[in-house]
Design a protein around this motif. Structure first.
Motif, PDB file in Angstrom:
ATOM      1  N   LYS A   1       0.735  -1.216   0.099  1.00 31.52           N
ATOM      2  CA  LYS A   1      -0.010  -0.158  -0.300  1.00 31.52           C
ATOM      3  C   LYS A   1       0.912   1.314   0.177  1.00 31.52           C
ATOM      4  N   ILE A   2       2.221   0.635   0.708  1.00 28.94           N
ATOM      5  CA  ILE A   2       2.796   2.068   0.921  1.00 28.94           C
ATOM      6  C   ILE A   2       3.440   2.883  -0.716  1.00 28.94           C
ATOM      7  N   LEU A   3       3.520   1.722  -0.934  1.00 28.05           N
ATOM      8  CA  LEU A   3       4.478   1.494  -2.859  1.00 28.05           C
ATOM      9  C   LEU A   3       3.534   2.277  -3.821  1.00 28.05           C
ATOM     10  N   GLY A   4       2.067   2.050  -3.219  1.00 28.05           N
ATOM     11  CA  GLY A   4       1.227   1.720  -4.192  1.00 28.05           C
ATOM     12  C   GLY A   4       0.530   1.102  -5.321  1.00 28.05           C
ATOM     13  N   VAL A   5       1.531  -0.073  -5.079  1.00 31.30           N
ATOM     14  CA  VAL A   5       0.973  -1.678  -6.150  1.00 31.30           C
ATOM     15  C   VAL A   5       0.886  -2.137  -5.049  1.00 31.30           C
ATOM     16  N   ASP A   6      -0.225  -3.349  -6.022  1.00 28.75           N
ATOM     17  CA  ASP A   6      -0.813  -4.915  -5.617  1.00 28.75           C
ATOM     18  C   ASP A   6       0.297  -5.901  -5.143  1.00 28.75           C
ATOM     19  N   LYS A   7       0.229  -6.809  -4.823  1.00 28.27           N
ATOM     20  CA  LYS A   7       0.972  -8.083  -4.361  1.00 28.27           C
ATOM     21  C   LYS A   7       1.240  -8.566  -5.844  1.00 28.27           C
ATOM     22  N   SER A   8       0.504  -8.469  -6.643  1.00 29.25           N
ATOM     23  CA  SER A   8       1.228  -9.111  -7.867  1.00 29.25           C
ATOM     24  C   SER A   8       2.348  -8.235  -8.874  1.00 29.25           C
ATOM     25  N   ALA A   9       2.571  -7.502  -8.245  1.00 30.97           N
ATOM     26  CA  ALA A   9       3.992  -6.108  -8.646  1.00 30.97           C
ATOM     27  C   ALA A   9       5.022  -7.011  -9.335  1.00 30.97           C
ATOM     28  N   THR A  10       5.110  -6.634 -10.086  1.00 32.65           N
ATOM     29  CA  THR A  10       7.186  -7.821 -10.615  1.00 32.65           C
ATOM     30  C   THR A  10       8.165  -6.440  -9.728  1.00 32.65           C
ATOM     31  N   GLN A  11       9.192  -6.978 -10.020  1.00 37.42           N
ATOM     32  CA  GLN A  11       9.916  -6.316  -9.569  1.00 37.42           C
ATOM     33  C   GLN A  11       9.898  -5.055 -10.226  1.00 37.42           C
ATOM     34  N   ASP A  12       9.953  -4.917 -11.391  1.00 39.46           N
ATOM     35  CA  ASP A  12      10.445  -3.194 -11.989  1.00 39.46           C
ATOM     36  C   ASP A  12       9.114  -2.610 -11.829  1.00 39.46           C
ATOM     37  N   ASP A  13       8.114  -3.017 -10.965  1.00 40.10           N
ATOM     38  CA  ASP A  13       7.147  -2.029 -11.203  1.00 40.10           C
ATOM     39  C   ASP A  13       7.830  -1.625  -9.584  1.00 40.10           C
ATOM     40  N   ILE A  14       7.617  -2.334  -8.905  1.00 37.73           N
ATOM     41  CA  ILE A  14       8.028  -1.654  -7.639  1.00 37.73           C
ATOM     42  C   ILE A  14       9.026  -0.858  -7.407  1.00 37.73           C
TER      43      ILE A  14
ATOM     44  N   PRO B   1      14.161 -10.054  -3.307  1.00 39.16           N
ATOM     45  CA  PRO B   1      13.110 -11.288  -3.295  1.00 39.16           C
ATOM     46  C   PRO B   1      12.930 -12.343  -2.114  1.00 39.16           C
ATOM     47  N   GLU B   2      14.121 -12.385  -1.551  1.00 36.33           N
ATOM     48  CA  GLU B   2      13.634 -13.004  -0.074  1.00 36.33           C
ATOM     49  C   GLU B   2      13.214 -13.030   0.824  1.00 36.33           C
ATOM     50  N   ASN B   3      13.354 -11.306   1.186  1.00 37.72           N
ATOM     51  CA  ASN B   3      12.967 -10.174   2.302  1.00 37.72           C
ATOM     52  C   ASN B   3      11.536 -10.730   1.845  1.00 37.72           C
ATOM     53  N   ARG B   4      11.260 -10.510   0.709  1.00 38.06           N
ATOM     54  CA  ARG B   4       9.463 -10.324  -0.230  1.00 38.06           C
ATOM     55  C   ARG B   4       9.105 -11.722   0.098  1.00 38.06           C
ATOM     56  N   ALA B   5       9.516 -12.429   0.216  1.00 37.23           N
ATOM     57  CA  ALA B   5       9.102 -14.117   0.148  1.00 37.23           C
ATOM     58  C   ALA B   5       8.638 -14.753   1.210  1.00 37.23           C
ATOM     59  N   LYS B   6       9.391 -13.954   2.545  1.00 35.10           N
ATOM     60  CA  LYS B   6       9.109 -13.544   4.352  1.00 35.10           C
ATOM     61  C   LYS B   6       7.794 -12.897   4.324  1.00 35.10           C
ATOM     62  N   TYR B   7       7.556 -11.866   3.667  1.00 34.55           N
ATOM     63  CA  TYR B   7       6.828 -10.906   3.916  1.00 34.55           C
ATOM     64  C   TYR B   7       5.482 -11.352   3.379  1.00 34.55           C
TER      65      TYR B   7
END
Length: 304
Positions: free
Chosen positions: A8-21, A60-66
């Protein structure tokens, strides 16, 4: 610990790619960067949140844990290790039959146990003398809110309050702002099995003041003057956070005129002796209930 939705802080959804982020982060970073928003505490707070969100989701590793553990993502490795130790303990002591109600509470499995330790309800560890094999864990952080009026926030003063049955005494420095959060290390809930205590996070709530509007370290206020003072000049008493001062009103002062009182604003946080300015706006009040003679005099002025 309150859950923070980094997506939500970044304004993207959970399916966002790394490039989107990456794109979302760069766009917001340019907008909220402190160099572009000097003395804007709210922008500074959002910029810190933005960096934290990017730190988690761009890795990617931190995101997977999150994504897997949500608000407890930082404890993912500890949780996996604790699960493994639990399975070994069950096999050695119970033949894989699981803990009994006497250990962790009737009907409470390890997942619920983990939730009680890292953010859910419950008593946490400590009900089992055999639970020490699970390793050391930091205690749960505690969040509290402290209400201050504007005048209190403008002065350094001690404050005592109670958290979990314990009295905590802090010194609040002058200049704190609404929504500001401070951290008291080790004042949270007790750790497990020799682990460190959690931390205490205090958020200041400063409601809107009826007399002053705060903008950064500056203050704005309004003062009424009568028509005669506005036309002829005179003195007017102006309230400040530290008392009142007499202000000279220049002749022919227009309604809405603003003057600045240097150094009479809000104290600068952790910069002793420095304060913002006070901006005073004059509101000219027209006389009412005029006599016929007074109206006649105004007519003479009008036609002169």
């Amino acid at each position: 610990m309150a859950y923070i939705d980094y997506y939500k802080i970044l304004g993207v959804d959970k399916s966002a790619t790394q490039d989107d982020i990456k794109k979302a982060y760069r766009k917001l970073a340019r907008k909220l960067h402190p160099d572009l928003n000097p003395d804007d505490k709210e922008a500074e707070r959002k910029f810190k949140e933005l960096n934290e969100a990017n730190e988690v989701l761009s890795n990617p590793e931190n995101r997977a844990k999150y994504d897997k553990y949500g608000e407890n993502w930082k404890h993912g490795e500890e949780y996996e290790k604790a699960q493994q130790q639990q399975r070994q303990y069950q096999q050695q002591n119970y033949g894989g039959g699981g803990f009994s109600g006497a250990d962790f509470g009737e009907g409470e499995d390890f997942s619920d146990f983990f939730q009680s330790m890292f953010g859910g309800a419950g008593g946490g560890f400590g009900r089992s003398s055999r639970g020490s094999s699970s390793g050391k864990f930091k205690g749960q952080d505690v969040h509290a809110e402290l209400n201050l009026n504007l005048k209190d926030a403008a002065h350094t003063h001690p404050q005592t309050f109670e958290i979990n049955g314990k009295k905590v005494r802090i010194t609040i420095p002058a200049g704190v702002y609404d929504g500001q959060q401070i951290k008291l290390k080790g004042h949270g809930n007790p750790g497990f099995n020799g682990g460190p205590n959690g931390d205490l996070y205090i958020t200041f709530n400063i409601p809107v003041d009826p007399n002053f509007e705060r903008i950064g370290d500056d203050l704005k206020t309004k003062v009424s003057i009568d028509l005669y003072t506005a036309v002829l000049g005179g003195d007017v008493k102006v309230n400040t956070l530290d008392g009142s001062v007499n202000l000279k009103v220049k002749p022919e002062t227009q309604n809405g005129t603003t003057v600045r009182l240097k150094g009479k604003g809000f104290p600068v946080y952790k910069k002793e002796g420095q304060s913002g300015d006070l901006f005073v706006t004059y509101e000219v009040k027209l006389p009412t209930g005029l006599t016929d003679r007074q109206k006649e005099l105004f007519e003479q002025l009008k036609n002169s």
